[in-house]
Every structure is written in structure tokens, then in C-alpha cells.
Design an enzyme around this catalytic site. Sequence first.
Site, PDB file in Angstrom:
ATOM      1  N   ALA A 145      49.680  -9.709  45.551  1.00  8.21           N
ATOM      2  CA  ALA A 145      48.969  -8.532  45.061  1.00  8.21           C
ATOM      3  C   ALA A 145      49.675  -7.172  45.156  1.00  8.21           C
ATOM      4  O   ALA A 145      49.433  -6.299  44.324  1.00  8.21           O
ATOM      5  CB  ALA A 145      47.621  -8.422  45.771  1.00  8.21           C
ATOM      6  N   ALA A 146      50.503  -6.943  46.186  1.00  7.35           N
ATOM      7  CA  ALA A 146      51.022  -5.591  46.405  1.00  7.35           C
ATOM      8  C   ALA A 146      52.039  -5.204  45.330  1.00  7.35           C
ATOM      9  O   ALA A 146      52.791  -6.061  44.873  1.00  7.35           O
ATOM     10  CB  ALA A 146      51.687  -5.508  47.785  1.00  7.35           C
ATOM     11  N   GLY A 148      49.468  -3.480  43.970  1.00  7.45           N
ATOM     12  CA  GLY A 148      48.079  -3.394  43.530  1.00  7.45           C
ATOM     13  C   GLY A 148      47.840  -2.922  42.108  1.00  7.45           C
ATOM     14  O   GLY A 148      46.694  -2.678  41.722  1.00  7.45           O
ATOM     15  N   GLY A 149      48.911  -2.815  41.315  1.00  7.66           N
ATOM     16  CA  GLY A 149      48.726  -2.377  39.923  1.00  7.66           C
ATOM     17  C   GLY A 149      47.775  -3.293  39.165  1.00  7.66           C
ATOM     18  O   GLY A 149      46.939  -2.842  38.381  1.00  7.66           O
ATOM     19  N   LYS A 150      47.911  -4.583  39.420  1.00  9.39           N
ATOM     20  CA  LYS A 150      47.077  -5.534  38.675  1.00  9.39           C
ATOM     21  C   LYS A 150      45.747  -5.761  39.383  1.00  9.39           C
ATOM     22  O   LYS A 150      44.727  -5.943  38.738  1.00  9.39           O
ATOM     23  CB  LYS A 150      47.853  -6.835  38.443  1.00  9.39           C
ATOM     24  CG  LYS A 150      49.101  -6.562  37.592  1.00  9.39           C
ATOM     25  CD  LYS A 150      49.911  -7.776  37.307  1.00  9.39           C
ATOM     26  CE  LYS A 150      51.206  -7.401  36.593  1.00  9.39           C
ATOM     27  NZ  LYS A 150      52.162  -6.652  37.445  1.00  9.39           N
ATOM     28  N   ASP A 212      51.083 -13.048  39.693  1.00  6.49           N
ATOM     29  CA  ASP A 212      52.175 -12.189  39.228  1.00  6.49           C
ATOM     30  C   ASP A 212      53.306 -12.447  40.216  1.00  6.49           C
ATOM     31  O   ASP A 212      53.412 -11.780  41.242  1.00  6.49           O
ATOM     32  CB  ASP A 212      51.702 -10.728  39.250  1.00  6.49           C
ATOM     33  CG  ASP A 212      52.715  -9.783  38.655  1.00  6.49           C
ATOM     34  OD1 ASP A 212      53.358 -10.147  37.652  1.00  6.49           O
ATOM     35  OD2 ASP A 212      52.877  -8.658  39.188  1.00  6.49           O
ATOM     36  N   CYS A 265      58.041 -10.110  35.806  1.00  8.65           N
ATOM     37  CA  CYS A 265      58.749  -9.019  35.123  1.00  8.65           C
ATOM     38  C   CYS A 265      60.182  -9.495  34.895  1.00  8.65           C
ATOM     39  O   CYS A 265      61.142  -8.827  35.262  1.00  8.65           O
ATOM     40  CB  CYS A 265      58.693  -7.731  35.930  1.00  8.65           C
ATOM     41  SG  CYS A 265      59.295  -7.918  37.600  1.00  8.65           S
TER      42      CYS A 265
HETATM   43  N1  SAM Z   1      50.990  -7.812  41.160  1.00  7.62           N
HETATM   44  C1  SAM Z   1      51.637  -6.690  41.830  1.00  7.62           C
HETATM   45  C2  SAM Z   1      51.338  -5.416  41.060  1.00  7.62           C
HETATM   46  O1  SAM Z   1      51.133  -5.498  39.845  1.00  7.62           O
HETATM   47  O2  SAM Z   1      51.315  -4.351  41.655  1.00  7.62           O
HETATM   48  C3  SAM Z   1      53.121  -6.924  41.982  1.00  7.62           C
HETATM   49  C4  SAM Z   1      53.413  -8.233  42.681  1.00  7.62           C
HETATM   50  S1  SAM Z   1      55.109  -8.460  43.078  1.00  7.62           S
HETATM   51  C5  SAM Z   1      55.785  -9.007  41.592  1.00  7.62           C
HETATM   52  C6  SAM Z   1      55.042  -9.913  44.023  1.00  7.62           C
HETATM   53  C7  SAM Z   1      54.384  -9.755  45.384  1.00  7.62           C
HETATM   54  O3  SAM Z   1      54.246 -11.043  45.969  1.00  7.62           O
HETATM   55  C8  SAM Z   1      55.193  -8.933  46.389  1.00  7.62           C
HETATM   56  O4  SAM Z   1      54.395  -7.927  46.929  1.00  7.62           O
HETATM   57  C9  SAM Z   1      55.585  -9.945  47.470  1.00  7.62           C
HETATM   58  O5  SAM Z   1      55.633  -9.398  48.756  1.00  7.62           O
HETATM   59  C10 SAM Z   1      54.460 -10.952  47.344  1.00  7.62           C
HETATM   60  N2  SAM Z   1      54.788 -12.318  47.801  1.00  7.62           N
HETATM   61  C11 SAM Z   1      56.003 -12.920  47.785  1.00  7.62           C
HETATM   62  N3  SAM Z   1      55.899 -14.175  48.246  1.00  7.62           N
HETATM   63  C12 SAM Z   1      54.591 -14.378  48.536  1.00  7.62           C
HETATM   64  C13 SAM Z   1      53.851 -15.471  49.061  1.00  7.62           C
HETATM   65  N4  SAM Z   1      54.460 -16.624  49.372  1.00  7.62           N
HETATM   66  N5  SAM Z   1      52.526 -15.335  49.260  1.00  7.62           N
HETATM   67  C14 SAM Z   1      51.892 -14.169  48.944  1.00  7.62           C
HETATM   68  N6  SAM Z   1      52.548 -13.085  48.457  1.00  7.62           N
HETATM   69  C15 SAM Z   1      53.872 -13.193  48.250  1.00  7.62           C
END
Ligand code: SAM
Length: 334
Positions: A145-146, A148-150, A212, A265
Site C-alpha cells: 500500500a505505501a 497510499g496513492g492508490k 500494485d 510501474c
Molecule cells: N500502491 C502504492 C501507491 O500507489 O502509493 C505504491 C506501492 S509500491 C509499488 C510497492 C510497495 O510494496 C512498497 O511500499 C513496498 O514496501 C511494499 N512491499 C514490498 N514487498 C512487500 C510484501 N512482501 N508485502 C507487503 N508489502 C510489500
Amino acid sequence: MPTDVHNKKYLSLFYSDNRGEWRGLAEKFGVLDYMVERYVQMLGRDGAEMFLSSCLIPPKKSIRCNDLKIDCQRLQEVMEEKGFKLSRISWIPHGLLINNAPSSPSLGATLEYLKGYYYIQGLASMLPPYALHPSPTDTVLDLAAAPGGKTTYLSQLMHNNGLVLALEKKRNRMRGLLSNINRMGATNVVLLRGNASIAPKLGINFDKILLDAPCSGEGLLGKDPSRRTKTTLSRLREFQEEQMKLIKYAALSLKKDGLMVYSTCSVAPEEDEAVIDFAVEHIGLHVVDPKVKVGEPGITEFKGVSFDPSVKMCRRLYPHLHGTEGFFLCLLSK
Ligand code: SAM
């Protein structure tokens, strides 16, 4: 569903036959040789050059209007009074493209930004929540999630009803996620820190899931030049392995007939169509038409590997064709 066994089908994706023939183009655009070789395969030589040229320029900025807090027409007027020039986008209702910006204030320093009237977000990045079409009665999981845009767009589309469970692995990304949720006034979100592997253990059958996925960011070469040389083929393979695990956890957490959006992305078929092919062939998910009015069809064959023909329904966005960051999304049903 052991990802290591099924991964064998995709091994040749990580073999480069490159004998230096793309060195010139790679040097011209400051990317790795193997990347050019792949772009030529995907887009043809002219297409690859157009793609790479468009990656030399950072894309225009865009914002997502938060109609939980302000009418979008009113936001446009307020921002234009401050000297911004904005235009609406036909294919994403809350997206506003910034055609011109004053030297001050910056987009992240206006009162409207601080009040959560908008989120600074790439246009393509707005598509996954929109394509998931969450309803106000849904229970939705945002698996990665982080910042948090989506997550916050899901809340907006659900009018702050139902529930969004926002899961994030990294502790140091939780603060930014929480701050965006608060700023945007998203009140239907529960935050959980943990690995995606915990999702199936929660005992919840989610109506909808957004994945995502963490990726190479090969769609952001214009925005972040470090990405032009950062990802080796072996690192790309590690991303794919992680993505296959994540889509498996997502599938296990989804209710029967539930919907999932997988997005990255990245324009790399290794982390896009290959992951969807894996989900169709080995997890039993089905690709569904996302009904978005932008993008190219998914690629069905790459480096001698054939993907399930249904991946054509996935969408690919490119900077030189769509004026967005490079992006991929796919809607799946269980
Ligand atoms: N969806 C977010 C947005 O639109 O703001 C961006 C997400 S970013 C592409 C991918 C996120 O997945 C990162 O914050 C990363 O720390 C987290 N992540 C990576 N591996 C993960 C896992 N195994 N379980 C949960 N989160 C994970």
C-alpha cells in the site's frame, strides 16, 4: 503453487543473446544493452527509439482531485487562480494534467495540497483503483500500500464506505502512508504492517484486491534517471519471483468470483505478462477486460515464451504513446 517450479517456463526471459549490437543506442540513451534489445523486440527499432527519447524528458506532472473534499471543477479554478494551467483527461475522471506551473508555490506546498484537496500522482497510476471499480459495500485489500496513492483513491471511489485494508511490509513507509490517509480524509482504511504472506491467514475473503507490486520501475526512466542502469537481468528475475509470490497470496485472500487488479510501474514483460501468465496457468485466475479507454494490449509472446492469449486484455501504457509514465495493469477474476 510453488513458484520455483513453474518459474522454469520463464527462465529464457532472463537470458540475453546480446552481442553488443545495441551498444550504440544504449549509450545514446544511457541505459543497459539488454534493455534496448528488449525494447526493440517489444516496439520495433523505431518504437524503441521513440520510447527511449520520451524517457529523456520527465513526464508532465498530474494531480488527482479528491472529491471527498472539493468539487473538481472548483479545484481547477482555485489552482488556475494560483497560476497553474490544468486540463482534464478523458480516460480518468479525477485526473488533472499540469500544463504549466508558477515558480511558486510548488505543487506540494499549496494550502489545497495540505488540506488534501489533491494527491500528486501519475495519470497511469490512477488507473488500477479505477479499473477495480470498488463499491461502497466492498471489503478491499490493498496488498502493497505505501505511500497510499492508490489506497486513498480506493477510499474516494468508495465514498469512504465499506472497508479498505492497507497492508505494507516496510515499517519506514508506514508514517508516509498514514499521513497521506489522514491528509486525504480517507476514513474507511485500516492499516496493517506486515508481509503480504499474512493476508491469507487473516480469514477474510476480500471482494476486491489491489496488488500494485514492488517492481523495477522500468516505466519511470524519465522521472528517475537512476532506473536506467539500476536493474540487472538477475535482479529482474528476483522481482518476478517476489511478484509471483505476491499474486499467489492475493489469490488465496480473494473470494470466489472476486476481482483483483495487478499493476506495476514497469514496461517489462518479465514482471507484467509473465506474472499474469503464471496466475492464469498455475493459480487458476482469469483475465477480464478492465474497460479502460487507454493503453496498448498486453504482449502474448516475448523472447520465445508464449503467454496465455488472454493477457491481450491487460493494458500497457508508454510515455511516447500515451504521455504517461510506463505502466501495466491487468484485471483478474477468481
Ligand atoms: N500502491 C502504492 C501507491 O500507489 O502509493 C505504491 C506501492 S509500491 C509499488 C510497492 C510497495 O510494496 C512498497 O511500499 C513496498 O514496501 C511494499 N512491499 C514490498 N514487498 C512487500 C510484501 N512482501 N508485502 C507487503 N508489502 C510489500
